[in-house]
Design a protein around this motif. Sequence first.
Motif, PDB file in Angstrom:
ATOM      1  N   ARG A 192       0.932  -1.260  -0.271  1.00 27.77           N
ATOM      2  CA  ARG A 192       0.129  -0.032  -0.025  1.00 27.77           C
ATOM      3  C   ARG A 192       1.322   1.331   0.108  1.00 27.77           C
ATOM      4  NH1 ARG A 192      -4.176  -2.029   4.431  1.00 27.77           N
ATOM      5  NH2 ARG A 192      -5.106  -3.495   3.289  1.00 27.77           N
ATOM      6  N   TRP A 193       2.152   1.170   0.662  1.00 21.20           N
ATOM      7  CA  TRP A 193       2.933   1.826   0.744  1.00 21.20           C
ATOM      8  C   TRP A 193       3.357   3.179  -1.306  1.00 21.20           C
ATOM      9  CZ3 TRP A 193       3.926   4.552   4.686  1.00 21.20           C
ATOM     10  CH2 TRP A 193       3.929   3.771   5.879  1.00 21.20           C
ATOM     11  N   ARG A 194       3.017   1.777  -1.989  1.00 15.58           N
ATOM     12  CA  ARG A 194       2.893   2.752  -3.215  1.00 15.58           C
ATOM     13  C   ARG A 194       1.930   3.617  -3.709  1.00 15.58           C
ATOM     14  NH1 ARG A 194       2.247  -2.962  -6.895  1.00 15.58           N
ATOM     15  NH2 ARG A 194       1.252  -2.936  -5.359  1.00 15.58           N
ATOM     16  N   TYR A 195       0.706   3.084  -3.057  1.00 15.62           N
ATOM     17  CA  TYR A 195      -0.664   3.715  -3.263  1.00 15.62           C
ATOM     18  C   TYR A 195      -0.531   5.670  -2.666  1.00 15.62           C
ATOM     19  CZ  TYR A 195      -1.881  -1.384  -4.406  1.00 15.62           C
ATOM     20  OH  TYR A 195      -2.224  -2.385  -4.317  1.00 15.62           O
ATOM     21  N   VAL A 196       0.320   5.693  -1.769  1.00 10.37           N
ATOM     22  CA  VAL A 196      -0.275   6.138  -0.021  1.00 10.37           C
ATOM     23  C   VAL A 196       0.901   7.362  -1.377  1.00 10.37           C
ATOM     24  CG1 VAL A 196       0.116   6.807   1.909  1.00 10.37           C
ATOM     25  CG2 VAL A 196      -0.290   5.021   1.691  1.00 10.37           C
ATOM     26  N   GLY A 197       1.933   6.455  -1.418  1.00 10.28           N
ATOM     27  CA  GLY A 197       3.191   7.498  -1.958  1.00 10.28           C
ATOM     28  C   GLY A 197       2.320   8.871  -3.228  1.00 10.28           C
ATOM     29  N   ALA A 198       1.568   6.950  -3.990  1.00 12.21           N
ATOM     30  CA  ALA A 198       1.487   8.013  -5.430  1.00 12.21           C
ATOM     31  C   ALA A 198       0.137   9.550  -4.800  1.00 12.21           C
ATOM     32  CB  ALA A 198       1.059   7.001  -6.068  1.00 12.21           C
ATOM     33  N   ARG A 253      -6.479  -7.130  -5.716  1.00 11.38           N
ATOM     34  CA  ARG A 253      -5.904  -6.906  -4.953  1.00 11.38           C
ATOM     35  C   ARG A 253      -5.338  -5.822  -4.797  1.00 11.38           C
ATOM     36  NH1 ARG A 253      -5.451 -11.080  -1.336  1.00 11.38           N
ATOM     37  NH2 ARG A 253      -3.126 -10.784  -1.240  1.00 11.38           N
ATOM     38  N   ASP A 254      -3.990  -5.575  -6.226  1.00 15.09           N
ATOM     39  CA  ASP A 254      -3.064  -4.795  -6.333  1.00 15.09           C
ATOM     40  C   ASP A 254      -4.122  -4.275  -7.337  1.00 15.09           C
ATOM     41  OD1 ASP A 254      -0.449  -3.425  -6.627  1.00 15.09           O
ATOM     42  OD2 ASP A 254      -0.490  -4.231  -9.301  1.00 15.09           O
ATOM     43  N   ALA A 255      -4.778  -4.367  -8.071  1.00 17.70           N
ATOM     44  CA  ALA A 255      -5.587  -3.687  -9.226  1.00 17.70           C
ATOM     45  C   ALA A 255      -6.735  -2.461  -8.692  1.00 17.70           C
ATOM     46  CB  ALA A 255      -6.220  -4.242 -10.759  1.00 17.70           C
ATOM     47  N   ALA A 256      -7.623  -3.133  -7.580  1.00  9.08           N
ATOM     48  CA  ALA A 256      -8.699  -2.626  -6.935  1.00  9.08           C
ATOM     49  C   ALA A 256      -7.565  -1.548  -6.506  1.00  9.08           C
ATOM     50  CB  ALA A 256      -8.847  -3.804  -5.643  1.00  9.08           C
ATOM     51  N   GLY A 257      -6.966  -1.771  -5.900  1.00  7.34           N
ATOM     52  CA  GLY A 257      -5.824  -0.393  -4.834  1.00  7.34           C
ATOM     53  C   GLY A 257      -5.591   0.658  -6.044  1.00  7.34           C
TER      54      GLY A 257
END
Length: 713
Positions: free
Chosen positions: A172-178, A229-233
Amino acid sequence: MPDYGLISATPDPTAPRTAWSISDALLSMCLMLAGLIAWTMPFTNEDLFLALCAGRDICAGRLGAPDQWSFSVPGTLWVDQSWLSHLIYYLSYKALEDLGPVLVKGALLAGTVWLLYFRCRALSVPRGISMLAVTLGTLGLAPFMKIRAENFGLFYFVLLTTILTLPASWGRWRYVGALFVLAAWSNSHGSFMLGFLLIGLRLLISLLYGLEAKRSDPESAETLRSRGRDAAGWAVTLGLAVLIMAFANPYGPENLSVVFRQLSAKSVTDLWIDWQPLIHGPSFFDRGFFKAFSTRPFVMMLIFAACALVSMIVMARNRRVSPGSLAKSGSDPVMEALIPLMLAPLVFKFQRMILFAAPALVPVLALIMQGWLLAARSRFSRVDAFFTGRRKFAVSAFAGLIGLALLGTVFYKSILRYSVSNPLNGTLQNRSIASRLMSHNLSRVDAVDFLKKNGIQGRVFTNLFLTDYLLLKLPEIKLFFDLRAQSFFPDAVVKDYLSVFNPQQHDLDNLSATLERTGTELVILDTADRPYYFNLAAMLMESGRWVCIYKDQYLIILAKSDPLLFDFTKAPDQLDRLWYGQPETRIVSQAFFAHFAKGSIDPEMIRRLGDSLKKRADPEAYALLAAAMQGSSQCLGKEAKEFLDSEAMRLAASGPQLPGGALTYCQSALRLLLILEENEASCGTPKGVERYRLMRARLSRVVDGIRDLYGGI
């Protein structure tokens, strides 16, 4: 078929680090030189002055307030998409003066270079190839990296793409960072729309990975859930990105519309060089290799990458790699490959997108070079033997030395343009190195002092690249048009501006009508940078409604001939009441005032003008002097001809040796030689015509040589 390592797996973290070789050290020096070239690329940086004006307003509490700069659209709200970067530039300027913005640019460039190197190494590309790819990318973007808000857009672009190419293990760090990067980007530069497209691309690739996993391994429930999950994120991240772009800024959803207004304003984008297509002859052939807005470095980088890719495919044409195996890398090669493909239509449409396309190409170029090398070693036994033998160190070191020598030459030619003895730029003297780096050309200082010390204010119509410097130094003036251009001004104002500042425009009635309709009180023109602007000034002065109150070798200032508005416009001798930084400026200004207002210059003024030009050359003033000395006669008198001839000889002999001499002394000599040649054609002999023609040609070659030496590569 054996795996030749065209797509390398994630390096083993327990493996020992390899020692730096001589070639690695040389390549690191090449990378540093490339960074210095990009950092010190000479620009006037007029956009920086816009940023400083905006930052000053923000500190004064006027963020989101009605505009106070322009008199053509008073009270209109300016949606400053770059307000945060403008504030940072202004605070750095307040804290460190001229050095501040220069250091900000350097920090953003250094961060960009480090992230690109990290990306290449995450793809398991060897150290040397990674540094070479980053070096080429840095050289590709250098001609477009002015000191402006777009530098923040570049850094956030590279930071976001780094996050988006991280492996799924980052979770999830990727989503938050983006989202955090996009929030900062949305307040720093209008290119943030690229961030939205990149997150959408990341979502698309995640969906493709999920479909590939379902096809290749339908029995693995855990893999399918992980991909889902990755695609949904990323889908949730994309939705939140829209909300952030629309509402995480001081202007609300209107922040999204500005970019479309900019792209649709063809009346402006068709004229500015960095809005031209990538395949644009003048940008490639007329701007050298490393001058402002040269597309050559990027185009050559693109051609090199294409040739390497084609030859690699030919050498490894039987090699097959599935998307699934690519996704197991330390980074995501598929995402890395699709980022430059996504940017391709934009960069071919607008060459200013090179600033983003060049770094986007770096990781792909690194993979291509690594693949080419490994494919060559696997296909040709002699190449493999060479790279396992001792000769490779000598050849690599030799190649590194050649690269270092070439970049050293480029850097030397670049910084030579900052020399105080540069005959092409007379504005570098008495300025610190930081000031020269912040703005290579600063010809407005004396004119600004003249306006400030005499308290002259009003509605100003000036050419675009003077606007925001004037506003920075004279915040009390009002401008008709400035560098916010199509992002702020309506089409009608843009058309009015372009109707005046058009080198083909010779309609005095239309020109005067535009100035009258807009209530313009002062006209300020940069005649050194755009010599044809003097023709506009002459047209206005000939109308009798405008008089010259200031003329130096760089600028001319006209005031509306209205004693109730400016009482010093009654007569030329009224300019004696005004402060001038140099007495020569007063004399030249009075001479132009008198010539166009009264139709003639008295003998005493002619004498004073001739004496002043001996101290400070000015091409237009010499032309005025020649016209005044000739008077109503068809030919120059003997005394006038001898004086102009002696001045032409003196200027031609001394001009090339003086700072700024190529622009003032040599151009003045060329103007005098042309006047004398035309006089000989009308009143002299063919031998005299040929003499002056040859002298003009010889001096023109000297000026061309100066441009070759001091004009960069």
